[in-house]
Design a protein around this motif. Structure first.
Motif, PDB file in Angstrom:
ATOM      1  N   ARG A 115      -8.986 -11.635  -7.648  1.00  0.00           N
ATOM      2  CA  ARG A 115      -9.144 -10.428  -8.443  1.00  0.00           C
ATOM      3  C   ARG A 115      -8.926  -9.028  -7.448  1.00  0.00           C
ATOM      4  NH1 ARG A 115     -14.343 -12.102 -12.300  1.00  0.00           N
ATOM      5  NH2 ARG A 115     -13.144 -13.353 -13.705  1.00  0.00           N
ATOM      6  N   GLU A 116      -9.538  -9.234  -6.374  1.00  0.00           N
ATOM      7  CA  GLU A 116      -9.421  -8.229  -5.520  1.00  0.00           C
ATOM      8  C   GLU A 116      -7.973  -7.798  -5.236  1.00  0.00           C
ATOM      9  OE1 GLU A 116     -11.557  -9.084  -1.954  1.00  0.00           O
ATOM     10  OE2 GLU A 116     -13.564  -9.052  -2.821  1.00  0.00           O
ATOM     11  N   GLN A 117      -7.046  -8.889  -5.110  1.00  0.00           N
ATOM     12  CA  GLN A 117      -5.637  -8.383  -4.847  1.00  0.00           C
ATOM     13  C   GLN A 117      -5.002  -7.739  -6.085  1.00  0.00           C
ATOM     14  OE1 GLN A 117      -3.910 -12.089  -3.672  1.00  0.00           O
ATOM     15  NE2 GLN A 117      -5.016 -12.052  -1.853  1.00  0.00           N
ATOM     16  N   ARG A 118      -5.693  -8.210  -7.300  1.00  0.00           N
ATOM     17  CA  ARG A 118      -5.131  -7.749  -8.483  1.00  0.00           C
ATOM     18  C   ARG A 118      -5.449  -6.233  -8.598  1.00  0.00           C
ATOM     19  NH1 ARG A 118      -7.346  -9.241 -14.344  1.00  0.00           N
ATOM     20  NH2 ARG A 118      -9.038  -7.982 -13.556  1.00  0.00           N
ATOM     21  N   SER A 119      -6.613  -5.928  -8.254  1.00  0.00           N
ATOM     22  CA  SER A 119      -7.358  -4.624  -8.467  1.00  0.00           C
ATOM     23  C   SER A 119      -6.341  -3.846  -7.515  1.00  0.00           C
ATOM     24  CB  SER A 119      -8.615  -4.524  -7.781  1.00  0.00           C
ATOM     25  OG  SER A 119      -9.096  -3.179  -8.138  1.00  0.00           O
ATOM     26  N   LEU A 150       0.091  -0.278  -9.139  1.00  0.00           N
ATOM     27  CA  LEU A 150       0.962  -0.188 -10.313  1.00  0.00           C
ATOM     28  C   LEU A 150       0.900   1.134 -11.277  1.00  0.00           C
ATOM     29  CD1 LEU A 150       2.986  -1.516 -12.393  1.00  0.00           C
ATOM     30  CD2 LEU A 150       1.085  -2.683 -13.446  1.00  0.00           C
ATOM     31  N   ASP A 151      -0.698   1.449 -11.047  1.00  0.00           N
ATOM     32  CA  ASP A 151      -0.844   2.775 -11.689  1.00  0.00           C
ATOM     33  C   ASP A 151      -0.144   4.101 -11.161  1.00  0.00           C
ATOM     34  OD1 ASP A 151      -2.603   1.735 -13.520  1.00  0.00           O
ATOM     35  OD2 ASP A 151      -4.385   1.892 -12.445  1.00  0.00           O
ATOM     36  N   ARG A 152      -0.023   3.885  -9.776  1.00  0.00           N
ATOM     37  CA  ARG A 152       0.581   5.127  -9.222  1.00  0.00           C
ATOM     38  C   ARG A 152       2.218   5.019  -9.445  1.00  0.00           C
ATOM     39  NH1 ARG A 152      -2.868   3.525  -4.668  1.00  0.00           N
ATOM     40  NH2 ARG A 152      -1.065   2.051  -4.085  1.00  0.00           N
ATOM     41  N   LEU A 153       2.582   3.813  -9.429  1.00  0.00           N
ATOM     42  CA  LEU A 153       4.145   3.842  -9.776  1.00  0.00           C
ATOM     43  C   LEU A 153       4.252   4.182 -11.334  1.00  0.00           C
ATOM     44  CD1 LEU A 153       5.134   0.078  -8.239  1.00  0.00           C
ATOM     45  CD2 LEU A 153       5.737   2.600  -7.502  1.00  0.00           C
TER      46      LEU A 153
END
Length: 610
Positions: free
Chosen positions: A470-474, A480-483
């Protein structure tokens, strides 16, 4: 005669409403004395534009707007008001039909002096394969018969499409601008269009002013006549409509008063009719009640008659029935006596054997009891067998359910990412074959408490791994949001570029259309200038011949004039010589006189000094 879609007078009235809408606004009573606004404005239509040499056609004002924007707006209005697409059923590939069209159009052109008005020769061969110029001349001639003051100001393609849409030609969609610029490619369609215009001219030529005004409403006739008069005055450049308005107001008041009187009379008649209706309704109610009572009495009478007939029919059958019943009663009595005698014989026989009736009854009662006990035992045995069978089925069902549950458990545990331990479970095979009892921990190949401990350990390990995932996904989600934000910005930039590209393409299309329109316009002007140049060449050749003859005559006059000038010049030379001699003599005399005066003055001056 060929069938064509020639509009009727009613359709023409609706069609020409667009032609007269601007004139109706101009000739409204606002320009007159105080204004007139009808509370129930009905059909106000004019069929044709009135003839005048000092006003331009209204239709030319409508279809030739001052700017391209208004032209676009008008074309959109015409497009929205255009009728639905019509299937063309005309036999345009039939030579006989086309020859008939050409013959009627040729007769119409000849009868209406086409050659004199357009200054161009026409024949049947011309209608078979006309040039572009000949088609334009025939179209303008036929349309000017409908609207003499219309001016073709724009390109031919635009004018033809606009005119045909305004008059609701049913096959306008089949005529493209490319075809109009070169009519030879689809001449049958244009020939049929010219035939339609010719038929429209014939239909309009038979209409009178009364046909232009609807006769179903007097207020319509009054207002349309007022509009027509004002429009005629406007065409004649008269700006005072007060007289027409006064006549309209007077006739309108008279018509209104007459209408109100008619309305009062009708209201009175309606009141009288309502009173008569109430009386008739009262009488009708009484009649309905009487009819209902009469129908009820008729129904009762019919029912009573049927009942009476039924009783009479039964009454006729009663003697036979009574006789038959008496016979049956006598036979039954005889049988009863016979049965009594047989009963007595049986009792005597039983008594002789030592049996009594009570003993036989007791035996029958005991036999019934034993039969009931046996039946009860058989029913109980069947119930026990059925219960055992049901329990066996239930047990098999439970075993199947347990196997399915174990399979589901095994399917779920196979997805657990653990390689050190296998969570596989199975039902012992001897569970279904053996007849002994099994404890709960003997049903499966593993014990459930140990399996539960292994599952809890596995869950703890998976929970820790899940937290790290989950930490990695965060982190990945943030990236991803920045992209996504960068992609969104790029998309916005792309949309802006697309809009600019679309604007450029639209601008290019508009400029290309304007360029094509101008080029066609210039082509037409060049053609006209070529025609004018040929005319000028003819005139120049004629002028040259006249000029040569004029030059010859002028040469003779020149020779004569030069001779006279030469003689006059010699005379003038002689006069000039004489004048010069006189002037020289005069000059010499003056000089001598001046010298003498100078000498005399000098002498006097010397004398005064002395």
């Amino acid at each position: 005669m060929a069938e064509v879609n020639t509009p009727s007078a009613a359709q023409l009235l609706r069609r020409t409403e667009r032609l007269s809408v601007q004139s109706a606004r101009r000739t409204s009573a606002v320009r007159g004395s105080g204004g007139f606004e009808s509370t129930n404005r009905r059909r106000s239509t004019l069929l044709t534009t009135p003839a005048s040499n000092r006003r331009q056609s209204l239709f030319s004002n409508v279809i030739a707007p001052a700017s391209s924007q208004s032209a676009t707006h008008f074309s959109q209005q015409q497009h929205r008001g255009a009728p639905a697409k019509v299937i063309d059923l005309r036999p345009l590939h039939d030579k006989t039909y086309l020859e008939m069209l050409m013959g009627e159009i040729y007769d119409f052109l000849v009868a209406n002096r086409f050659e004199l008005e357009m200054n161009h020769a026409v024949s049947r061969r011309t209608l078979q394969s006309p040039t572009q110029k000949e088609f334009v001349l025939m179209f303008q001639f036929l349309y000017h018969k409908l609207d003499p003051h219309f001016t073709f100001t724009r390109s031919l393609e635009t004018d033809v499409i606009t005119v045909l849409r305004a008059w609701e030609y049913p096959y306008t969609d089949q005529l493209s601008r490319t075809h109009i610029s070169s009519v030879g490619q689809a001449w049958p369609k244009f020939l049929a269009m010219l035939y339609w215009l010719m038929k429209l001219n014939l239909a309009l030529s038979g209409l009178t002013e009364e046909d232009m005004i609807a006769s179903d409403d007097p207020f319509d006739r009054l207002f349309i006549r007022y509009t027509h008069e004002c429009y005629g005055a406007y065409i004649s450049q008269k700006e005072d409509y007060s007289g027409f308005y006064k006549d309209l107001e007077t006739e309108f008041n008279e018509m209104t008063a007459k209408t109100e009187r008619d309305q009062q009379e009708r209201k009175q008649r309606l009141t009288n009719l309502h009173n008569e209706l109430e009386k008739l309704n009262g009488r009708l109610t009484q009649l309905d009640r009487a009819q209902e009572k009469s129908r009820a009495l008729e129904n009762d009478l019919q029912t009573f008659s049927e009942y009476k007939n039924t009783l009479e029919a039964h009454k006729k059958k009663w003697p036979d029935t009574l006789h038959r019943l008496e016979n049956e009663i006598t036979a039954l009595k005889e049988k009863l006596e016979e049965f009594k005698r047989e009963k007595k014989n049986y009792q005597d026989q039983l008594t002789a054997r030592g049996l009594s009736v009570e003993t036989i009854d007791n035996s029958n009662i005991e036999r019934d009891k034993l039969s009931k006990a046996i039946e009860y035992s058989e029913n109980k045995l069947r119930d026990i067998q059925q219960s055992l069978f049901d329990q066996e089925i239930q047990l098999n069902s439970c075993i199947d359910s347990l196997k399915n549950l174990v399979d589901q458990y095994n399917f779920s545990t196979r997805r657990i990412p653990v390689e050190e331990y296998s969570f596989e479970l199975a039902v012992k095979p001897e569970l279904t074959d053996s007849e002994r009892e099994f404890r709960p921990d003997e049903v499966l190949t593993k014990t459930l408490p140990d399996e539960k401990v292994k599952l809890l350990q596995c869950r703890s390990a998976l929970t820790q791994e899940l937290r790290s995932k989950r930490e990695q996904r965060s982190k990945l989600q943030d990236e991803l949001d920045r992209l996504f934000e960068k992609t969104f910005e790029k998309n916005e930039l792309l949309e802006d570029l697309k809009q600019k590209c679309h604007k450029k393409v639209s601008q290019y299309s508009e400029e290309y259309d304007f360029m094509m329109t101008d080029s066609k316009k210039y082509s037409a002007q060049i053609e006209a200038l070529d025609t004018e140049l040929q005319t000028l060449r003819l005139r120049v050749n004629t002028g040259i011949i006249e000029a040569e003859s004029t030059v010859k005559s002028l040469s003779v006059k020149k020779s004569e004039t030069e001779y006279r000038i030469k003689e006059e010049r010699e005379n003038l030379h002689k006069e000039v010589s004489t004048i010069i001699d006189s002037v020289l003599n005069f000059k010499s005399a003056i000089q001598e006189g001046l010298e003498e005066l100078d000498l005399l003055a000098y002498q006097e001056l010397q004398a005064q000094e002395d």
